[in-house]
Scaffold this motif. Structure first.
Motif, mmCIF file in Angstrom:
data_model
loop_
_atom_site.group_PDB
_atom_site.id
_atom_site.type_symbol
_atom_site.label_atom_id
_atom_site.label_comp_id
_atom_site.label_asym_id
_atom_site.label_seq_id
_atom_site.Cartn_x
_atom_site.Cartn_y
_atom_site.Cartn_z
ATOM 1 N N PHE A 183 0.826 -1.203 0.000
ATOM 2 C CA PHE A 183 0.000 0.000 0.000
ATOM 3 C C PHE A 183 0.865 1.260 0.000
ATOM 4 N N ASP A 184 0.539 2.197 -0.882
ATOM 5 C CA ASP A 184 1.014 3.562 -0.676
ATOM 6 C C ASP A 184 0.311 4.074 0.584
ATOM 7 N N ALA A 230 -0.512 15.726 -9.507
ATOM 8 C CA ALA A 230 0.267 15.118 -10.590
ATOM 9 C C ALA A 230 1.616 14.608 -10.084
ATOM 10 N N TRP A 231 2.169 15.303 -9.077
ATOM 11 C CA TRP A 231 3.462 14.914 -8.528
ATOM 12 C C TRP A 231 3.334 13.988 -7.321
ATOM 13 N N GLY A 232 2.158 13.514 -7.038
ATOM 14 C CA GLY A 232 1.960 12.621 -5.904
ATOM 15 C C GLY A 232 2.885 11.418 -5.966
ATOM 16 N N GLY A 233 3.498 11.090 -4.846
ATOM 17 C CA GLY A 233 4.427 9.960 -4.796
ATOM 18 C C GLY A 233 5.884 10.365 -4.881
ATOM 19 N N ARG A 234 6.149 11.620 -5.267
ATOM 20 C CA ARG A 234 7.542 12.068 -5.338
ATOM 21 C C ARG A 234 8.020 12.463 -3.936
ATOM 22 N N SER A 252 6.076 4.115 0.516
ATOM 23 C CA SER A 252 5.731 5.539 0.448
ATOM 24 C C SER A 252 6.916 6.392 0.040
ATOM 25 N N GLY A 253 6.591 7.523 -0.592
ATOM 26 C CA GLY A 253 7.615 8.522 -0.885
ATOM 27 C C GLY A 253 7.821 9.488 0.261
ATOM 28 N N SER A 254 7.008 9.370 1.306
ATOM 29 C CA SER A 254 7.136 10.235 2.477
ATOM 30 C C SER A 254 8.166 9.683 3.454
ATOM 31 N N ALA A 255 8.616 10.535 4.371
ATOM 32 C CA ALA A 255 9.568 10.124 5.386
ATOM 33 C C ALA A 255 8.920 9.139 6.363
ATOM 34 N N ARG A 256 9.745 8.303 6.957
ATOM 35 C CA ARG A 256 9.233 7.285 7.884
ATOM 36 C C ARG A 256 8.462 7.910 9.050
ATOM 37 N N ASP A 257 8.953 9.029 9.581
ATOM 38 C CA ASP A 257 8.254 9.680 10.696
ATOM 39 C C ASP A 257 6.839 10.088 10.303
ATOM 40 N N SER A 258 6.697 10.605 9.090
ATOM 41 C CA SER A 258 5.397 11.048 8.607
ATOM 42 C C SER A 258 4.460 9.862 8.408
ATOM 43 N N ASP A 277 -2.621 5.521 -5.509
ATOM 44 C CA ASP A 277 -3.512 6.587 -5.952
ATOM 45 C C ASP A 277 -2.881 7.520 -6.962
ATOM 46 N N THR A 278 -1.587 7.359 -7.276
ATOM 47 C CA THR A 278 -0.922 8.308 -8.162
ATOM 48 C C THR A 278 -0.403 7.634 -9.422
ATOM 49 N N ASP A 279 -0.230 8.448 -10.470
ATOM 50 C CA ASP A 279 0.340 7.926 -11.715
ATOM 51 C C ASP A 279 1.754 7.405 -11.493
ATOM 52 N N PHE A 280 2.557 8.167 -10.721
ATOM 53 C CA PHE A 280 3.928 7.722 -10.452
ATOM 54 C C PHE A 280 3.923 6.360 -9.761
ATOM 55 N N GLY A 281 3.034 6.184 -8.789
ATOM 56 C CA GLY A 281 2.976 4.922 -8.053
ATOM 57 C C GLY A 281 2.511 3.770 -8.911
#
Length: 202
Positions: free
Chosen positions: A15-16, A50-54, A114-120, A172-176
């Motif tokens: 899962f993202d 559009a940039w979701g996942g970066r 995820s493209g987010s930091a582990r803390d987030s 949920d994103t094109d990049f993903g």
């Protein structure tokens, strides 16, 4: 309405997080706008999705390049994360994805990619009461090449000891979606908020 799985048998669910497990993308966008405002940077909603996942650092660097700015990447990213943490109580789970988590928990292993930091990611999953559902977290900093490169999904499959073709990815994103497809995995596309909640759009 429950989102259908692709045909086949799957040995792991990947899962993202933002926009997939957590209905957090509108909150993230508000945090971005607050963090960027002192620098005069713009980040409209269309580009944001559009940039979701970066990874956030990549986003800030690209905004600098596009808008002729010199925002300090680490400082802006820290402010963005601070604002997001303040808004975190507003975040809820995506019901259609939560249903799959509840149905399959204990039957197959789960990973968050995820493209987010582990803390987030940890903060979001903790706020939703879901952190203990996931066997593996693969977050920004755990891989070199972000989505749409398949590296992060392949890393999660390896950590779960499951072949990529036996994994199904919720994104949920094109990049993903591109990253998961490049990894040889099946994909469930999670609709954006305005498609899941059409009555909320005036």
């Amino acid at each position: 309405m429950k989102m259908p799985l692709p045909e086949g048998e799957f040995d792991a669910y990947l899962f993202d997080c933002d926009g997939t497990i957590a209905d957090s993308m509108p909150v993230h966008h508000r945090a971005w706008l607050r963090a960027l405002e002192p620098w005069g940077a713009t980040f409209d909603e269309e580009l944001f999705y559009a940039w979701g996942g970066r990874p956030p650092a990549t986003v800030i660097a690209e905004l600098n390049a596009r808008q002729g700015l010199a925002m300090p990447v680490d400082e802006v990213n820290e402010q963005r994360e601070k604002y997001f943490q303040e808004l975190l109580p507003e975040v809820t789970a995506v019901p259609e994805v939560l249903e799959h988590i509840q149905d399959a928990y204990g039957k197959v292993p789960f990973a968050v990619v995820s493209g987010s930091a582990r803390d987030s990611v940890t903060a979001s999953l903790t706020a939703l009461g879901l952190l203990d559902r996931f066997d593996v977290l693969v977050c920004a900093g755990d891989y070199v090449n972000g989505k749409p490169d398949p590296e992060c999904f392949l890393a999660a499959a390896e950590l779960l000891d499951v072949a990529p073709e036996r994994c199904v990815v919720f994104e949920d994103t094109d990049f993903g979606v591109r990253a998961a497809t490049a990894a040889g995995m099946a994909v469930v596309r999670v609709p954006p908020p305005w498609q899941r909640h059409p009555s909320d759009v005036s």
